[in-house]
Write an enzyme that holds these catalytic residues in place. Structure first.
Site, PDB file in Angstrom:
ATOM      1  N   TYR A 163       0.844  -1.195   0.000  1.00 58.78           N
ATOM      2  CA  TYR A 163       0.000   0.000   0.000  1.00 58.78           C
ATOM      3  C   TYR A 163       0.879   1.244   0.000  1.00 58.78           C
ATOM      4  O   TYR A 163       1.872   1.325   0.701  1.00 58.78           O
ATOM      5  CB  TYR A 163      -0.883  -0.007   1.244  1.00 58.78           C
ATOM      6  CG  TYR A 163      -1.609   1.302   1.467  1.00 58.78           C
ATOM      7  CD1 TYR A 163      -2.845   1.515   0.882  1.00 58.78           C
ATOM      8  CD2 TYR A 163      -1.063   2.297   2.244  1.00 58.78           C
ATOM      9  CE1 TYR A 163      -3.518   2.710   1.074  1.00 58.78           C
ATOM     10  CE2 TYR A 163      -1.721   3.494   2.442  1.00 58.78           C
ATOM     11  CZ  TYR A 163      -2.957   3.709   1.858  1.00 58.78           C
ATOM     12  OH  TYR A 163      -3.612   4.890   2.040  1.00 58.78           O
ATOM     13  N   TRP A 184       1.105   5.612  -1.903  1.00 60.87           N
ATOM     14  CA  TRP A 184       0.722   6.513  -2.990  1.00 60.87           C
ATOM     15  C   TRP A 184       1.508   6.134  -4.233  1.00 60.87           C
ATOM     16  O   TRP A 184       2.731   6.247  -4.268  1.00 60.87           O
ATOM     17  CB  TRP A 184       0.988   7.957  -2.587  1.00 60.87           C
ATOM     18  CG  TRP A 184      -0.161   8.545  -1.872  1.00 60.87           C
ATOM     19  CD1 TRP A 184      -0.634   8.161  -0.656  1.00 60.87           C
ATOM     20  CD2 TRP A 184      -1.000   9.600  -2.327  1.00 60.87           C
ATOM     21  NE1 TRP A 184      -1.723   8.926  -0.318  1.00 60.87           N
ATOM     22  CE2 TRP A 184      -1.969   9.819  -1.322  1.00 60.87           C
ATOM     23  CE3 TRP A 184      -1.024  10.388  -3.466  1.00 60.87           C
ATOM     24  CZ2 TRP A 184      -2.949  10.792  -1.439  1.00 60.87           C
ATOM     25  CZ3 TRP A 184      -1.997  11.358  -3.580  1.00 60.87           C
ATOM     26  CH2 TRP A 184      -2.951  11.560  -2.577  1.00 60.87           C
TER      27      TRP A 184
END
Length: 829
Positions: free
Chosen positions: A153, A155
């Site tokens: 996980y 950005w």
């Protein structure tokens, strides 16, 4: 296969309709052999994209010497746009493949307890690839694919091709699968509860257009958000429109009310009325307002009867008939510490005026975080303004320019994980594997294999994880209770990280693969998450640093070791994929007749790439007039919501059947595990871990931008002036912030822009333990998650509770230790 990356359901439908025929042409695209000989500019300008907008880079002698926005949309400055060179030429770049010394000596006896403190050994790229492949094969043979945790996980790159998480998942799915995660840190509670209430995830949906809000709303409430700061970034390449509309709101003369314990940049910019409840008490305050509306008969009974279900079952709780506690403004005042008069006046102001409530996500990153947005929707239902033009509520105005009117556009797709159920812009919401557990439970899963937990009406059993592969994220900073995660991270036999920098997560790996920045590779992206205002090329601006590789190259080479290279790449280079995504969007534009209708020309890919300019699409009248829930309000029978009843569910029979003790069937005030109103507080101050104004979570913490906001070279912590005086603390002092979970150093900022009893330490500072060989060592760099609690919001969502927690603070009297996290680690000569 490629997938449409638009967030909005309508555009996803359009994209799917137009894209499907073109997926069948993939081999034709490959056969055309997309141009592979574009030269890197040594002197000149390159247009590219970043989370903070479309950028113009100035290149001199093959190096980036300047970075600036291509176009400005408002007078609000965005400092993130000017530090591209720092990101490329950082002192802590991972330039070569490295293996932890003990692991290299014997991967079967790797001494995981030395992760974070062992020396590193440089190895050849080929050796690193073979080592990863061999250890993956060994793990899968011994324990199966579910023992490989490839959560990753984080950005993503704003580009659609080089999405590290999806590229990793694509590789893992080619070799039999993996264990992944469910949900995210940002909206872990709301993205689970909102489908039960509204039939949609809501937090990542397009908002009622800003022009409609500016035209129709008399009062705008910003509740628990800081859009002045968070609109400086977006999930994809930002269209930068949100800051423009924020500026228009400032100049509109409308009444703006700001509800938050902190008078942050947004409140000051808008010169808003500041109402400051105690942290984690928003639900109680909303219930007090609802009680006032009901008792004064100033609620929209017709809206409740027509568009909602379950109010009659919620009302006994509101009136105190089920628990002998009426949720009066006085009751609410005792909890949230806002006086009764203000609570009553606020309720009447919102009812008497055309009102839009813009909520942030911070209030749901708290213990029982499912409740605040459920309560907010219920409050807005009583106000009766949901679906009226420019009124109601919105949960995404502070994120990725929600509310910017849509354009009619050809949509650039992206590479997929290879799983069947894909197609959302949030890559972490793609269902890439059947073996997954909630993201916020990583430590719990690593420490407790075989444990079964409740999650949204189902049971999930943690697998035993023996191999972690992480690409494109920094969990040692993002996850709650860092010291607990450090223990958990040392459980698996192998940890591999693809990384650009020596982040805290990279330092806790066994094998680190050097990765390019977005400025050292080719990519392509839409401009605007919701509005799709354009397409920007992301051309390679400079040569790769050291032996860094694109994630696509790394996973292609790993796929070759498993004999699935052709399946992984479909015989395409990265520029082949980029051309394919672009040409698919171009074909969509042709079908929509964009050139004939509005003069938008999408040239063939080679010309587009050579021009090095974004394509801009025209916003539509429909986009300017988009009114979320307007169709539902007009006809709830023909335009039902996606809930079981088709209505707004104030009371959920689905949740009732789950019979959870920590999430009832209607909005409920629950006392948090730690808060300022509790008896026998374990610490004195409530810690708020806000999104930083000058970072994207942990991104950019290693740039010279840090020099602009650090206090005495420490991460700033806000403290109220009276609290500071009582502690003998002045602005600029080094302070020790601590609780039972850990301790950090920070630099004090004494201010009256935060209420008494609360301190603010922004999340995202890189974890830098004083002695990495010792458990729970002092963190030198003010990493907020060292202090936060790692427990779920409830059994329903299992979200994180990063805004729930108490800390102590005192002046630090010792010598402030030197930061080491932004330097190279110990590398064996």
């Amino acid at each position: 296969m490629s997938v449409n990356l638009s967030r909005r359901n309508s555009l996803k439908t359009i994209g799917a309709a137009f894209c499907m025929p073109f997926f069948m042409k993939m081999n034709l695209f490959a056969a055309e052999n997309a141009t592979k000989n574009f030269k890197i500019i040594k002197d000149g300008e390159v247009i590219t994209g970043a989370h903070w907008g479309v950028l113009k880079l100035t290149i001199k002698d093959g190096k980036i010497v300047k970075s600036e926005p291509l176009n400005k949309t408002s007078s609000i400055k965005n400092p993130l746009q000017h530090y591209t060179a720092d990101l490329v030429y950082a002192k802590d770049r991972v330039k070569y493949p490295y293996v932890r010394k003990s692991y290299l000596e014997n991967p079967d006896s790797p001494k995981p307890e030395l992760r974070g403190s062992d020396e590193w050994v440089r190895v050849s790229y080929d050796k690193a690839i073979k080592l990863i492949a061999n250890e993956l094969k060994k793990t899968i043979k011994a324990s199966g694919n579910t023992s490989v945790f490839a959560g990753s996980y984080g950005w993503k790159s704003p580009g659609n091709m080089q999405n590290a998480r999806i590229l990793l998942h694509r590789f893992m799915n080619q070799i039999g699968g993996f264990t992944g995660t469910l949900g995210d840190y940002s909206t872990g509670a709301s993205q689970i509860i909102m489908p039960h209430v509204l039939g949609t995830i809501e937090v990542y949906e397009q908002q009622t257009s800003w022009p409609l809000v500016l035209e129709n709303a008399d009062v705008v409430v910003i509740w628990g958000a800081d859009p002045y700061s968070t609109l400086k970034i977006a999930w994809t390449v930002s269209d930068e429109q949100g800051l423009k509309y924020l500026e228009e709101l400032k100049n509109s003369g409308k009444k703006v009310i700001f509800i938050d314990p902190i008078k942050n940049a947004t409140c000051k910019f808008l010169n808003a009325q500041w109402i400051a409840p105690l942290p984690n008490t928003d639900v109680a305050m909303m219930l007090g307002m609802m009680y006032e509306l009901y008792e004064s008969k100033k609620y929209d009974q017709k809206f409740i009867e027509t568009y909602t279900t379950g109010f009659d079952k919620f009302l006994p709780y509101l009136l105190g008939k089920t628990d002998n506690t009426p949720k009066t403004p006085k009751w609410a005042s005792q909890i949230c510490k806002i006086d009764e008069k203000t609570i009553k006046e606020l309720a009447h102001t919102l009812y008497d005026n055309k009102t839009m409530i813009m909520s942030g996500w911070g209030m749901q990153r708290a213990h029982h975080g499912e409740q605040p947005h459920w309560a907010l929707v219920t409050l807005c239902a009583m106000l009766g303004q949901i679906g009226k033009p420019g009124c109601g509520f919105g949960l995404s105005y502070h994120y990725s320019n929600g509310g910017t009117p849509d354009a009619k556009a050809g949509i650039v797709g992206g590479i997929s994980s290879g799983a069947a159920n894909v197609g959302t812009g949030q890559s972490w919401l793609q269902k890439a594997t059947d073996s997954a557990f909630p993201l916020a439970r990583i430590s719990d899963a690593l420490l407790n294999p075989g444990k079964t937990i409740d999650h949204n009406g189902k049971k999930i059993t943690y697998p035993k994880i023996d191999f972690i592969y992480w690409a494109g994220g920094n969990p040692l900073v993002h996850h709650q209770n860092t010291n607990e995660l450090v223990k958990a991270w040392k459980k698996p036999r192998t940890v591999v990280v693809n990384e650009i920098y020596w982040t805290p997560t990279a330092r806790m790996a066994d094998i680190v693969m050097p990765v390019t920045t977005i400025y050292e590779r080719d990519d392509i992206s839409m401009i605007g998450d919701y509005a799709n205002l354009g397409i920007t090329p992301m051309k390679q601006a400079v040569e790769k640093i050291g032996e860094s590789k694109n994630d696509y190259e790394i996973f292609t080479d790993l796929a070759a070791e498993f004999g699935v290279k052709d399946k992984y790449t479909e015989n395409k280079s990265d520029i082949d994929w980029i051309k394919e995504f672009y040409e698919s969007a171009r074909d969509q534009a042709k079908k929509m007749q964009l050139e004939e209708l509005n003069g938008v020309v999408m040239k063939p890919f080679e010309e587009f790439w050579a021009d090095n300019k974004p394509i801009t699409f025209l916003q539509t009248q429909e986009g300017f007039e988009y009114n979320r829930y307007g169709d539902f309000r007009e006809d709830p029978i023909l335009e039902p919501l996606g809930t079981p009843s088709g209505l707004i569910e104030i009371y959920s029979e689905v949740i009732e059947k789950m019979n959870y003790d920590d999430c009832k069937a209607h909005p409920t005030w629950f006392e948090p595990i730690e808060w300022l109103g509790m008896k026998n507080k374990p610490a004195e101050f409530h810690l708020v871990t806000s999104h930083p104004e000058d970072r994207l979570h942990s991104q950019l913490n290693n740039t010279s931008l840090r020099d602009e906001y650090a206090i005495s070279n420490l991460e700033p912590i806000w403290i109220n002036s009276e609290d500071a005086k009582a502690k003998g603390i002045k602005t600029g002092d080094a302070v020790r912030v601590f609780n039972a979970r850990g301790e950090v150093l920070a630099g004090a900022k004494v201010t009256d822009d935060i209420i008494k009893g609360v301190v603010k330490l922004c999340e995202g500072a890189w974890y830098d333990p004083l002695d990495p060989t010792k458990a729970e060592s002092l963190d030198k760099n003010g990493s907020a998650n060292v202090l936060t609690i790692d427990m779920p919001t409830s059994k329903l969502a299992n979200g994180n509770i990063s805004h729930t927690g108490l800390v102590n603070i005192e002046k630090f009297t010792g010598k402030v230790p030197e930061l080491t996290i932004f330097k190279q680690p110990k590398i064996k000569a």
